[in-house]
Design an enzyme around this catalytic site. Structure first.
Site, PDB file in Angstrom:
ATOM      1  N   ALA A  63     -27.909  44.578  45.238  1.00  0.00           N
ATOM      2  CA  ALA A  63     -26.842  45.509  45.610  1.00  0.00           C
ATOM      3  C   ALA A  63     -27.116  46.834  44.908  1.00  0.00           C
ATOM      4  O   ALA A  63     -27.530  46.854  43.749  1.00  0.00           O
ATOM      5  CB  ALA A  63     -25.489  44.954  45.185  1.00  0.00           C
ATOM      6  N   LYS A  91     -23.707  49.225  52.384  1.00  0.00           N
ATOM      7  CA  LYS A  91     -22.690  48.844  51.396  1.00  0.00           C
ATOM      8  C   LYS A  91     -21.747  50.018  51.171  1.00  0.00           C
ATOM      9  O   LYS A  91     -22.193  51.125  50.859  1.00  0.00           O
ATOM     10  CB  LYS A  91     -23.392  48.458  50.078  1.00  0.00           C
ATOM     11  CG  LYS A  91     -22.439  48.197  48.939  1.00  0.00           C
ATOM     12  CD  LYS A  91     -23.147  47.825  47.649  1.00  0.00           C
ATOM     13  CE  LYS A  91     -22.158  47.838  46.499  1.00  0.00           C
ATOM     14  NZ  LYS A  91     -22.807  47.688  45.183  1.00  0.00           N
ATOM     15  N   GLU A 349     -21.421  46.237  38.608  1.00  0.00           N
ATOM     16  CA  GLU A 349     -21.300  47.444  39.442  1.00  0.00           C
ATOM     17  C   GLU A 349     -22.660  47.882  39.966  1.00  0.00           C
ATOM     18  O   GLU A 349     -22.853  49.054  40.309  1.00  0.00           O
ATOM     19  CB  GLU A 349     -20.600  48.570  38.677  1.00  0.00           C
ATOM     20  CG  GLU A 349     -19.079  48.389  38.549  1.00  0.00           C
ATOM     21  CD  GLU A 349     -18.295  48.781  39.817  1.00  0.00           C
ATOM     22  OE1 GLU A 349     -18.915  49.285  40.767  1.00  0.00           O
ATOM     23  OE2 GLU A 349     -17.066  48.572  39.849  1.00  0.00           O
ATOM     24  N   THR A 351     -25.650  48.593  38.821  1.00  0.00           N
ATOM     25  CA  THR A 351     -26.160  49.844  38.252  1.00  0.00           C
ATOM     26  C   THR A 351     -27.608  49.773  37.756  1.00  0.00           C
ATOM     27  O   THR A 351     -28.170  50.804  37.379  1.00  0.00           O
ATOM     28  CB  THR A 351     -25.259  50.281  37.075  1.00  0.00           C
ATOM     29  OG1 THR A 351     -24.952  49.129  36.290  1.00  0.00           O
ATOM     30  CG2 THR A 351     -23.976  50.908  37.573  1.00  0.00           C
ATOM     31  N   ILE A 353     -30.720  49.026  39.134  1.00  0.00           N
ATOM     32  CA  ILE A 353     -31.794  49.718  39.864  1.00  0.00           C
ATOM     33  C   ILE A 353     -31.568  51.230  39.752  1.00  0.00           C
ATOM     34  O   ILE A 353     -32.502  52.011  39.596  1.00  0.00           O
ATOM     35  CB  ILE A 353     -31.869  49.260  41.334  1.00  0.00           C
ATOM     36  CG1 ILE A 353     -32.157  47.754  41.388  1.00  0.00           C
ATOM     37  CG2 ILE A 353     -32.947  50.027  42.093  1.00  0.00           C
ATOM     38  CD1 ILE A 353     -32.085  47.149  42.793  1.00  0.00           C
TER      39      ILE A 353
HETATM   40  C1  LIG Z   1     -28.092  38.036  37.454  1.00  0.00           C
HETATM   41  C2  LIG Z   1     -28.574  39.405  37.759  1.00  0.00           C
HETATM   42  C3  LIG Z   1     -28.083  40.095  38.860  1.00  0.00           C
HETATM   43  C4  LIG Z   1     -28.504  41.397  39.122  1.00  0.00           C
HETATM   44  N1  LIG Z   1     -27.968  42.095  40.173  1.00  0.00           N
HETATM   45  C5  LIG Z   1     -28.292  43.400  40.338  1.00  0.00           C
HETATM   46  C6  LIG Z   1     -27.741  44.158  41.392  1.00  0.00           C
HETATM   47  O1  LIG Z   1     -26.981  43.669  42.212  1.00  0.00           O
HETATM   48  N2  LIG Z   1     -28.097  45.465  41.491  1.00  0.00           N
HETATM   49  C7  LIG Z   1     -28.964  46.048  40.626  1.00  0.00           C
HETATM   50  O2  LIG Z   1     -29.219  47.258  40.715  1.00  0.00           O
HETATM   51  N3  LIG Z   1     -29.548  45.322  39.660  1.00  0.00           N
HETATM   52  C8  LIG Z   1     -29.231  44.032  39.487  1.00  0.00           C
HETATM   53  N4  LIG Z   1     -29.833  43.307  38.508  1.00  0.00           N
HETATM   54  C9  LIG Z   1     -30.896  43.919  37.729  1.00  0.00           C
HETATM   55  C10 LIG Z   1     -32.169  43.934  38.566  1.00  0.00           C
HETATM   56  O3  LIG Z   1     -32.491  42.621  38.946  1.00  0.00           O
HETATM   57  C11 LIG Z   1     -33.316  44.540  37.785  1.00  0.00           C
HETATM   58  O4  LIG Z   1     -32.925  45.764  37.239  1.00  0.00           O
HETATM   59  C12 LIG Z   1     -34.481  44.795  38.670  1.00  0.00           C
HETATM   60  O5  LIG Z   1     -34.806  43.668  39.396  1.00  0.00           O
HETATM   61  C13 LIG Z   1     -35.674  45.221  37.878  1.00  0.00           C
HETATM   62  O6  LIG Z   1     -36.219  44.141  37.185  1.00  0.00           O
HETATM   63  P1  LIG Z   1     -37.557  44.394  36.391  1.00  0.00           P
HETATM   64  O7  LIG Z   1     -38.542  44.943  37.343  1.00  0.00           O
HETATM   65  O8  LIG Z   1     -37.205  45.195  35.188  1.00  0.00           O
HETATM   66  O9  LIG Z   1     -37.973  42.961  35.871  1.00  0.00           O
HETATM   67  P2  LIG Z   1     -38.654  41.712  36.632  1.00  0.00           P
HETATM   68  O10 LIG Z   1     -38.187  41.582  38.021  1.00  0.00           O
HETATM   69  O11 LIG Z   1     -38.448  40.545  35.721  1.00  0.00           O
HETATM   70  O12 LIG Z   1     -40.199  42.050  36.682  1.00  0.00           O
HETATM   71  C14 LIG Z   1     -41.033  41.882  35.567  1.00  0.00           C
HETATM   72  C15 LIG Z   1     -42.475  42.081  35.996  1.00  0.00           C
HETATM   73  O13 LIG Z   1     -43.307  42.023  34.853  1.00  0.00           O
HETATM   74  C16 LIG Z   1     -44.365  41.141  35.109  1.00  0.00           C
HETATM   75  N5  LIG Z   1     -44.822  40.558  33.847  1.00  0.00           N
HETATM   76  C17 LIG Z   1     -44.078  40.067  32.850  1.00  0.00           C
HETATM   77  N6  LIG Z   1     -44.855  39.605  31.870  1.00  0.00           N
HETATM   78  C18 LIG Z   1     -46.133  39.823  32.249  1.00  0.00           C
HETATM   79  C19 LIG Z   1     -47.406  39.556  31.680  1.00  0.00           C
HETATM   80  N7  LIG Z   1     -47.541  38.948  30.493  1.00  0.00           N
HETATM   81  N8  LIG Z   1     -48.489  39.911  32.376  1.00  0.00           N
HETATM   82  C20 LIG Z   1     -48.398  40.520  33.589  1.00  0.00           C
HETATM   83  N9  LIG Z   1     -47.223  40.792  34.172  1.00  0.00           N
HETATM   84  C21 LIG Z   1     -46.111  40.439  33.522  1.00  0.00           C
HETATM   85  C22 LIG Z   1     -43.802  40.119  36.073  1.00  0.00           C
HETATM   86  O14 LIG Z   1     -44.811  39.449  36.780  1.00  0.00           O
HETATM   87  C23 LIG Z   1     -42.983  41.031  36.965  1.00  0.00           C
HETATM   88  O15 LIG Z   1     -43.806  41.622  37.928  1.00  0.00           O
HETATM   89  C24 LIG Z   1     -29.451  42.006  38.260  1.00  0.00           C
HETATM   90  C25 LIG Z   1     -29.984  41.292  37.199  1.00  0.00           C
HETATM   91  C26 LIG Z   1     -29.545  40.017  36.927  1.00  0.00           C
HETATM   92  C27 LIG Z   1     -30.123  39.277  35.762  1.00  0.00           C
END
Ligand SMILES: Cc1cc2nc3c(=O)[nH]c(=O)nc-3n(C[C@H](O)[C@H](O)[C@H](O)COP(=O)(O)OP(=O)(O)OC[C@H]3O[C@@H](n4cnc5c(N)ncnc54)[C@H](O)[C@@H]3O)c2cc1C
Length: 522
Positions: A63, A91, A349, A351, A353
């Protein structure tokens, strides 16, 4: 001046070589960063992104909020193409059920409430109306809210509706990957096994992969998710824990088949020890229960989620742990953390992304072409902190402003100490009806008012300006606004029909994108 702090960065630039940016992690954060950097600074920088399919991504985060549209416009992303590729829907806000009290509901919509004067916002007029017996809801004066209530949506030359998206997180990362690779971003598949640092400055010099490959860089962006492989595990940046204000620390998430017409809003249903989300996409629905593990066991959380689904599950429930708070230094040495590596407020909310987008925008605006200066780092960290704290207060408001006392969790939330900044805002609103959007703050007055009133905080007084209107004038003013909104909403098509016409996700057998097909098959 060359110091140890800035030498790696500036040497690269001055010797005519391209500045090397290495992004660790390819979830939403990693690919948003890659897309923005390659589009805006591609001629100056070499970008490499390392990700590991074996580790995978967090797999949630579906979202969004309206500023994402501006980000896409800056990148030149076509809305229809993006929506088709990510199975997105529109949305208009979030429906909150059972938050103020069980049985109550309200919508926090993205639109404006009524029409304000420069002296006093609209809700002062609405409050005066209540005093004079004009018994309407604040939501009757918001176009987006009324469109959400009626399941309608439309964009076109005559519509000025404010909206965001629900999207498939996996498909969004794939979409941005393809966008970034076309702009020259190099993707490396592999697990990061070690991080090499300059032994004097502590700056990161290279990532060492399990395969033995080394990826050297000038600037490293940590997008490795909650583990914070670079920013925390390597550089020990520190974490400020906010769990006393935001006690939920776990979620179970799963996907279900869609049922019924897709709503143009996210649902947030408060449960005994947390809340459940429901996010409608074109090809499925995203579901999850966010909860406090001190009040609800993981098994009970799974059971509670499974009991409260609308459609047939497509995946098994997946457990995610988190700790609310922020990384003390989002930028430390030559490493900047984005996404979950930089901290996590809570998904209530939508927030996160958005914060990735503002983080990478801030980096672009302060890009260290001439070396990393302590002043730039301090500025970046100060701004990041200020932004986060204001959002945090808005989220804490939802938990604290409850009259529920049916569980230990809600009693804790109602009684907990809250940040002083939030306390002052609530007191101001309660006493005078005054609400404000602070400098650099994401949430507007309309949002604060909708949530505070939606959860039962009614001001004792309001601005005197509307007292100068006669009852008849006030009646006419308010009725006119309501009628205009109803007229505008009546002209909008049903949301589902609009989506199917505007940006239908390609279906199997009709040239569907590989990513979409895989996701459907899951
Ligand atoms: C329950 C929940 C609900 C959410 N809902 C929302 C929402 O509705 N709206 C919103 O804006 N945000 C939401 N979020 C937050 C959102 O999911 C994240 O901000 C967004 O997905 C970004 O995640 P990320 O890329 O930081 O981490 P991740 O998706 O965890 O990506 C991490 C990356 O690092 C890589 N990596 C890790 N370790 C290594 C390693 N040793 N070697 C190589 N690669 C590695 C992984 O392979 C992956 O590619 C939510 C989060 C949670 C927990």
């Amino acid at each position: 001046m060359h110091t140890k702090e800035n030498s790696a960065a500036s040497d690269g630039m001055h010797s005519g070589k391209k500045y090397r940016v290495v992004i660790a992690g390819g979830g939403t954060a990693g690919w948003v960063a890659a897309a923005a950097l390659s589009k805006k600074l591609g001629a100056l920088v070499d970008i490499t992104l390392v990700e590991s399919e074996a580790i995978g991504t967090v797999g949630v985060g579906e979202a969004t909020i309206p500023p994402m549209r501006v980000f896409h416009q800056l990148l030149g992303i076509d809305e229809r193409e993006f929506m088709r590729a990510t199975s997105a829907t529109f949305k208009l806000g979030i429906e909150f059920e059972n938050w103020g009290q069980q049985g109550e509901r309200y919508i926090h919509a993205f639109g404006k409430n009524g029409r304000e004067s420069w002296l006093a916002e609209f809700h002062h007029f609405w409050l005066r109306g209540l005093e004079r017996g004009i018994d309407t809801g604040i939501g009757d004066y918001c176009l987006e809210l009324q469109a959400a209530e009626q399941g309608r949506f439309g964009i076109g030359p005559n519509s000025n509706i404010n909206y965001a998206y629900h999207l498939d997180a996996g498909l969004y990362a794939k979409f941005l990957r393809s966008f970034s690779e076309k702009l020259g971003v190099q993707r490396v598949e592999g697990k990061i096994a070690g991080v090499e640092q300059d032994k004097d400055s502590g700056h990161i010099e290279a990532l060492r992969l399990e395969s033995g490959q080394c990826i050297a860089g000038d600037l490293f962006i940590d997008c490795t998710g909650f583990r914070g492989l670079l920013i925390e595990q390597t550089l020990h940046s520190g974490y400020e824990d906010w769990s006393h204000w935001l006690p939920c620390d776990s979620a179970v998430a799963l996907q279900t088949e869609s049922t019924g017409a897709m709503a143009p809003y996210t649902r947030s249903m408060a449960r005994e020890s947390g809340w459940q989300w429901r996010i409608p996409l074109q090809h499925r629905t995203g579901n999850g229960l966010v909860y406090c593990s001190g009040h609800l066991s993981d098994d009970d959380a799974r059971a509670q989620l499974l009991e409260n689904l609308a459609g047939k599950p497509l995946t098994d429930p997946r457990l995610i742990r988190f700790r609310t708070g922020r990384r003390r230094k989002a930028w430390h040495k030559n490493c900047i953390a984005l996404g979950l590596a930089s901290g996590f407020i809570e998904p209530l909310e939508s927030t996160s992304i958005h914060l990735v987008i503002t983080g990478v925008t801030r980096l672009l605006q302060n890009f260290p072409v001439d070396g990393i200066s302590p002043a730039t780092v301090d500025y970046y960290n100060r701004e990041t902190r200020a932004e986060l704290e204001k959002i945090r207060d808005f989220i804490v408001l939802h938990y604290h402003l409850t009259r529920r006392n049916d569980s230990a969790f809600w009693r804790y939330c109602a009684d907990m100490e809250i940040p002083q900044t939030l306390r002052e805002r609530m007191d101001l609103f309660r006493e005078s009806g005054r609400a404000y959007q602070a400098e650099g703050e994401l949430f507007r007055v309309d949002s604060w008012v909708q949530v505070m009133i939606g959860q039962g905080l009614m001001p004792r007084s309001h601005h005197p300006l509307p007292n100068m209107m006669s009852d008849r004038e006030l009646q006419g003013f308010l009725a006119g606004l309501r009628e205009n909104i109803q007229r505008a909403v009546a002209q909008l098509p049903a949301h589902e029909a609009f989506v199917r016409d505007y940006c239908p996700m390609a279906r199997a057998g009709s040239g569907m994108e590989a990513g979409a097909a895989e996701s459907l098959a899951k």
